[in-house]
Design an enzyme around this catalytic site. Structure first.
Site, PDB file in Angstrom:
ATOM      1  N   VAL A 169       0.781  -1.191  -0.033  1.00 42.93           N
ATOM      2  CA  VAL A 169       0.122   0.038  -0.052  1.00 42.93           C
ATOM      3  C   VAL A 169       0.913   1.138   0.040  1.00 42.93           C
ATOM      4  O   VAL A 169       0.732   2.108   0.830  1.00 42.93           O
ATOM      5  CB  VAL A 169      -1.176   0.008   1.013  1.00 42.93           C
ATOM      6  CG1 VAL A 169      -2.310  -0.770   0.772  1.00 42.93           C
ATOM      7  CG2 VAL A 169      -0.503  -0.449   2.451  1.00 42.93           C
ATOM      8  N   VAL A 176       0.636   3.629  -5.285  1.00 39.49           N
ATOM      9  CA  VAL A 176      -0.462   3.117  -6.142  1.00 39.49           C
ATOM     10  C   VAL A 176      -1.477   2.534  -5.346  1.00 39.49           C
ATOM     11  O   VAL A 176      -2.549   2.673  -5.204  1.00 39.49           O
ATOM     12  CB  VAL A 176       0.270   2.188  -7.104  1.00 39.49           C
ATOM     13  CG1 VAL A 176      -0.763   1.346  -7.940  1.00 39.49           C
ATOM     14  CG2 VAL A 176       1.219   2.830  -7.955  1.00 39.49           C
ATOM     15  N   THR A 183       2.665  -4.735  -5.282  1.00 35.97           N
ATOM     16  CA  THR A 183       4.323  -4.477  -5.001  1.00 35.97           C
ATOM     17  C   THR A 183       5.222  -4.766  -6.312  1.00 35.97           C
ATOM     18  O   THR A 183       4.789  -5.186  -7.523  1.00 35.97           O
ATOM     19  CB  THR A 183       4.728  -5.600  -4.145  1.00 35.97           C
ATOM     20  OG1 THR A 183       4.870  -6.873  -4.833  1.00 35.97           O
ATOM     21  CG2 THR A 183       4.019  -5.759  -2.918  1.00 35.97           C
ATOM     22  N   GLU A 195      -3.530  -6.233 -16.325  1.00 34.21           N
ATOM     23  CA  GLU A 195      -3.791  -5.137 -17.341  1.00 34.21           C
ATOM     24  C   GLU A 195      -2.666  -4.129 -17.157  1.00 34.21           C
ATOM     25  O   GLU A 195      -2.118  -3.767 -18.064  1.00 34.21           O
ATOM     26  CB  GLU A 195      -5.263  -4.797 -16.968  1.00 34.21           C
ATOM     27  CG  GLU A 195      -5.230  -3.687 -18.108  1.00 34.21           C
ATOM     28  CD  GLU A 195      -5.122  -4.020 -19.526  1.00 34.21           C
ATOM     29  OE1 GLU A 195      -4.319  -3.875 -20.218  1.00 34.21           O
ATOM     30  OE2 GLU A 195      -6.223  -4.450 -20.036  1.00 34.21           O
ATOM     31  N   LEU A 249      -4.010   1.791 -19.115  1.00 34.07           N
ATOM     32  CA  LEU A 249      -4.795   1.589 -20.400  1.00 34.07           C
ATOM     33  C   LEU A 249      -5.156   0.265 -20.835  1.00 34.07           C
ATOM     34  O   LEU A 249      -4.551  -0.814 -20.500  1.00 34.07           O
ATOM     35  CB  LEU A 249      -3.644   1.952 -21.389  1.00 34.07           C
ATOM     36  CG  LEU A 249      -2.979   3.429 -21.769  1.00 34.07           C
ATOM     37  CD1 LEU A 249      -1.841   3.694 -22.479  1.00 34.07           C
ATOM     38  CD2 LEU A 249      -4.108   4.532 -21.897  1.00 34.07           C
ATOM     39  N   GLY A 303      10.357  10.685 -10.212  1.00 31.66           N
ATOM     40  CA  GLY A 303       9.776   9.328 -10.008  1.00 31.66           C
ATOM     41  C   GLY A 303       9.150   8.625 -10.993  1.00 31.66           C
ATOM     42  O   GLY A 303       8.522   7.752 -11.193  1.00 31.66           O
ATOM     43  N   LYS A 356       7.747  -5.852 -20.974  1.00 29.26           N
ATOM     44  CA  LYS A 356       6.244  -5.542 -21.524  1.00 29.26           C
ATOM     45  C   LYS A 356       5.902  -6.009 -22.767  1.00 29.26           C
ATOM     46  O   LYS A 356       4.837  -6.724 -22.985  1.00 29.26           O
ATOM     47  CB  LYS A 356       6.185  -4.022 -21.478  1.00 29.26           C
ATOM     48  CG  LYS A 356       6.039  -3.230 -20.037  1.00 29.26           C
ATOM     49  CD  LYS A 356       5.990  -1.765 -20.227  1.00 29.26           C
ATOM     50  CE  LYS A 356       6.258  -1.330 -18.710  1.00 29.26           C
ATOM     51  NZ  LYS A 356       6.146   0.060 -18.882  1.00 29.26           N
ATOM     52  N   GLY A 407       2.170   6.563 -13.728  1.00 26.70           N
ATOM     53  CA  GLY A 407       1.656   7.429 -12.797  1.00 26.70           C
ATOM     54  C   GLY A 407       0.749   6.483 -11.803  1.00 26.70           C
ATOM     55  O   GLY A 407      -0.117   5.579 -12.149  1.00 26.70           O
TER      56      GLY A 407
END
Ligand code: ADP
Ligand code: ASP
Ligand code: MG
Length: 815
Positions: free
Chosen positions: A473, A476, A555, A606, A613, A664, A682, A797
């Site tokens: 926690v 994000v 995490t 996702e 997205l 960041g 990715k 973000g």
């Protein structure tokens, strides 16, 4: 005349007894009343415990006795502060008799069923005395009558059978002459034909009331308890359960027989033939309408299933063998054996091959049944015609009940598929030809989950509960909790998704609440939570065993991703922004996908590509609908975009990278981003999701870094090499500028091959104008051969990543 029965909790405290008296006072203004009372709540259990301790020569029976004594003395002195001597003496003498009986049990070291009945009879004797005395002291026209003088039974101690001829005669005779407004009767207790104390079985006060109601043919039997009627399921196990307005006698009997404790099963029989309605009411909430049980067809409306009930501590016994096929008389002998041992069979199923018979009984009878059957079939077993009986324990029955289920198709299908989706293994099924009851035998540990799952499927207006456990926690994770808090009401009202966060953990502490954590105070709560471990978190989720459980990994930790398989095997869904599992060895990725299918546990990630997205979801939908991916072109790194959008001949490459790190946009070690590894992971995930078997090493990585950049041994060292190699980066920029191009770090997947690298993108290309930390993916497919399908937007973000995780959670809810 009306008969009202008040259960243990209704007479369990001074406050509640006052409520009972208020109810009786109101009623008795209209008509005379018979009031049957249970023992003070919990006293029957305490009497049995004291008896058992005494029998085992354990002197703490005296402490138990003292507690029983104190409870009664306290209640009486609170209800009647100025008691008269006679009532004090009577109570003292009863308590003294109880003590003598317990001392006797201690002395002879034995507690027979006969003595046990005598022992528990004190509970109702004491409670009825206290209530009658209180009423009298309040000036009500009340009298106590000992129902042992009215209800006569055989000598089947602890669950005696009623002699209706004698009993009805006694009751009618007594009430013909009685002229008081209120008669208090102790429930549960009776006398055998030979004059011994007997009882009618645990919960038997309901039965006493029904016997009296039927003998006097009264207009109505009321059962007053601590819940507002018979519920769609046990309200202690299913929070969403609600009272059923009307039930037929058959439905009530089935529900109570299969565990709805609110009504003792034999209660229905005496009133059924006479059509006397049973009304179940709540002493704590007398205004609630409760449940009415009659012989009317209550299924005029569209409801089919009326309720679910459950019985715990079931053993399933299976008799099987080739020698049984086609030979009549096996079942007869089997059930005769059980009858001789007085073992009650709760459920039976037989395969049509006749190769086996399977039946469910109370677990405490299992050993007795096993021995008796093995003796009875000794001969056949020794000749290998049949196998020794198989006994399975720790099981429960869950039954769905409703008179009208027979007129509707697909009810059992819905029930079983709901259970199956939650990975609840069904050990046996029984459905009577009357189709009023579909029973399943399942593991005890799954009962709560099964009840809630079936309840949700049949009684909750298609709503779905999601039970979420979040680990990690930080930035994000915190946003995710915030978004859940904001959207909770909308999800419930608009999407019928009831989303609850049950567990939260960071690397130090963890907190849980199986009715949902407070999303207002979670931060403070977590600060004082218990010590967190990865295994401990999983163990707790397993123990809760809630339906639709979702583990959310926020995490970037490899150890967390290493135990995904353990989650999936428990039918716990996974939502992860952690990319490690999906970009790990192909074998591991594939195994997780397989486990997800096998255990019906969604595995969604996702946010592994492009944050919020909808890239993977779109890809999955294209493939599911039959399209084929021919090529993927993408810019997938927010950090590299930031770097190349800010780097030019007026800046230094080193400074831009530093700035990206400070804001960041990069990993703590910027080399992971700049080397292209993150982008490679990715595109690997997209390639795999497109159906290609590939590993990270198979991806061509043309690095734009210099050898000394790549060889740097620390982050500091890396930054130093960036300064010394500035000319190299300026060259890259100058070349792009000369060609009227923009530098973009591109990932490509073509015909089963993938590569990542820095490219000069010409004007007019969809990548050319990509700003800030935006990502873009172009899918070329059989259906989109020339103009690709494009997905573009912020690809990094905390807020968008959290919303991507949230979307995955909702996808599971909509499944
Ligand atoms: P009393 O002491 O009034 O006889 P019981 O404890 O025997 O009360 O029965 C009431 C309890 O039955 C409730 O508190 C509830 O926990 C339990 N129960 C189990 N199944 C159901 C159900 N389907 N509807 C209502 N109550 C149920
Ligand atoms: N007191 C008895 C029991 O606890 C009977 C009853 O309450 O109905 O089982
Ligand atoms: Mg009861």
């Amino acid at each position: 005349m009306n008969v009202l029965k008040f259960g243990g909790t209704s007479v369990g405290s001074t406050e509640n007894i006052k409520k009972v008296i208020q109810i009786l006072d109101n009623y008795s203004k209209e008509d005379s009343l018979i009031c049957v009372v249970s023992a003070v709540g919990g006293i029957t259990d305490k009497l049995l415990k004291a008896g058992e301790l005494a029998q085992n020569k354990n002197e703490s029976y005296l402490a138990e006795y003292k507690l029983i004594k104190q409870i009664h003395l306290d209640i009486l002195s609170e209800l009647i502060p100025n008691q008269n001597e006679a009532s004090k003496e009577y109570l003292e003498s009863k308590l003294h008799a109880l003590k003598s009986l317990l001392d006797g049990i201690y002395l002879i070291n034995e507690l027979s069923p006969k003595t046990s009945d005598k022992l528990v009879s004190f509970g109702e004797q004491l409670s009825s005395f206290i209530i009658a005395e209180t009423m009298k002291s309040y000036g009500l026209n009340a009298v106590r009558k000992n129902s042992q003088e009215l209800i006569i039974t055989n000598s089947n101690f602890s669950k005696a059978e009623v002699n209706y001829t004698l009993t009805n005669h006694n009751i009618r005779d007594y009430f013909k002459k009685a002229n008081q407004r209120i008669t208090i009767l102790p429930g549960f207790i009776s006398t055998s034909e030979s004059g011994e104390v007997t009882t009618l079985g645990r919960g038997g006060s309901d039965f006493t009331a029904a016997i009296v109601a039927a003998a006097l043919q009264v207009n109505r039997l009321e059962i007053w308890t601590d819940v507002s009627g018979m519920y769609t399921a046990n309200p202690k196990l299913v929070k969403q359960a609600f009272p059923i307005e009307r039930l037929s006698y058959q439905e009530a009997m089935e529900l109570s027989h299969f565990g709805a404790k609110v009504l003792y099963p034999p209660t229905v029989q005496p009133v059924l033939d006479l059509g006397i309605p049973i009304h179940i009411k709540n002493t704590m909430q007398p205004e609630a309408s409760g449940t009415i049980i009659t012989n009317e067809n209550t299924n005029g409306n569209s409801t089919t299933a009326k309720g679910i009930s459950n019985i715990s501590d079931i053993a399933l016994l299976t008799l099987q063998g080739n020698g049984m096929v086609g030979i009549p008389g096996f079942s007869k002998r089997l059930f005769e054996t059980l009858a001789q041992e007085k073992i009650n069979v709760i459920l039976i199923t037989q395969a049509s091959s006749e190769h086996s018979i399977c039946f469910g009984i109370d677990e405490k009878d299992a050993e007795k049944a096993e021995k008796a059957i093995n003796v009875s079939f000794e001969n056949e077993i020794s000749l290998h015609k049949i196998d020794p009986i198989i006994v399975e324990k720790d099981l429960s029955i869950v039954a769905l009940i409703g008179d009208n289920m027979k007129n509707h198709q697909g009810i059992s299908g819905r029930m079983f598929s709901a259970l199956g989706k939650n990975n609840i293994n069904i050990r046996a099924i029984a459905q009577g030809a009357s189709e009023k009851n579909i029973s399943t035998v399942i593991a005890q540990k799954d009962v709560k989950k099964a009840l809630n799952t079936i309840h949700e499927r049949f009684f909750e207006d298609q709503s779905k509960q999601l039970n979420v456990f979040i680990t990690g926690v930080g930035n994000v994770g915190e946003r995710l909790v915030e978004q859940i808090k904001q959207q909770k009401k909308f999800l419930k009202d608009q999407l019928k998704i009831n989303l609850r966060v049950i567990g939260l953990s960071n690397s130090k502490t963890m907190i849980f609440n199986d009715s949902g954590l407070s999303l207002k105070t979670w931060k403070d709560d977590l600060a004082t939570g218990e010590k967190a471990t990865l295994e401990g978190f999983l163990e707790r989720i397993k123990k809760f065993n809630l339906r639709n459980s979702i583990f959310v990994d926020v995490t970037a930790n490899e150890q967390v991703s290493n135990i995904y398989a353990d989650y999936l095997k428990e039918n716990i869904a996974i939502v992860a922004c952690n990319k490690i599992a999906c970009s790990s060895d192909y074998e591991n990725y594939n195994k997780l996908k397989y486990l997800s299918r096998k255990y019906n546990a969604p595995f969604l990630f996702e946010t592994n590509v492009g944050a919020g997205l909808p890239i993977i979801d779109t890809l999955n939908n294209l493939i599911a609908s039959g399209d084929k991916i021919t090529s993927i072109q993408a810019v997938l790194s927010g950090s590299l975009n930031f770097v190349f959008n800010n780097f030019d001949d007026n800046t230094k490459f080193h400074d831009v990278v530093k700035q990206a790190q400070a804001e960041g946009y990069t990993e703590p070690d910027p080399r992971i981003d700049l080397s292209g590894v993150d982008v490679a992971r990715k595109i690997l995930i997209l390639a795999r999701e497109s159906g290609t078997q590939m590993n990270l090493e198979d991806i061509e990585n043309e690095s734009f870094l210099t050898t000394s950049n790549l060889k740097s041994t620390s982050v500091d060292d890396f930054y130093k090499t960036l300064i010394s190699d500035e000319a190299h980066f300026q060259n890259l920029y100058a070349s792009a500028k000369a060609n009227n191009c923009q530098l973009k770090y591109v990932a490509e997947f073509n015909n089963g091959k993938a590569k990542v690298g820095l490219k000069e993108i010409p004007q007019g290309h969809p990548f050319y104008n990509l700003k800030g930390k935006d990502n873009i993916v172009m899918f070329y497919t059989q259906r989109y051969p020339e103009q690709p399908m494009i997905i573009k937007g912020a690809g990094a973000g905390a807020d968008v990543t959290a919303s991507g995780l949230f979307a995955d959670i909702i996808r599971i809810g909509n499944k």
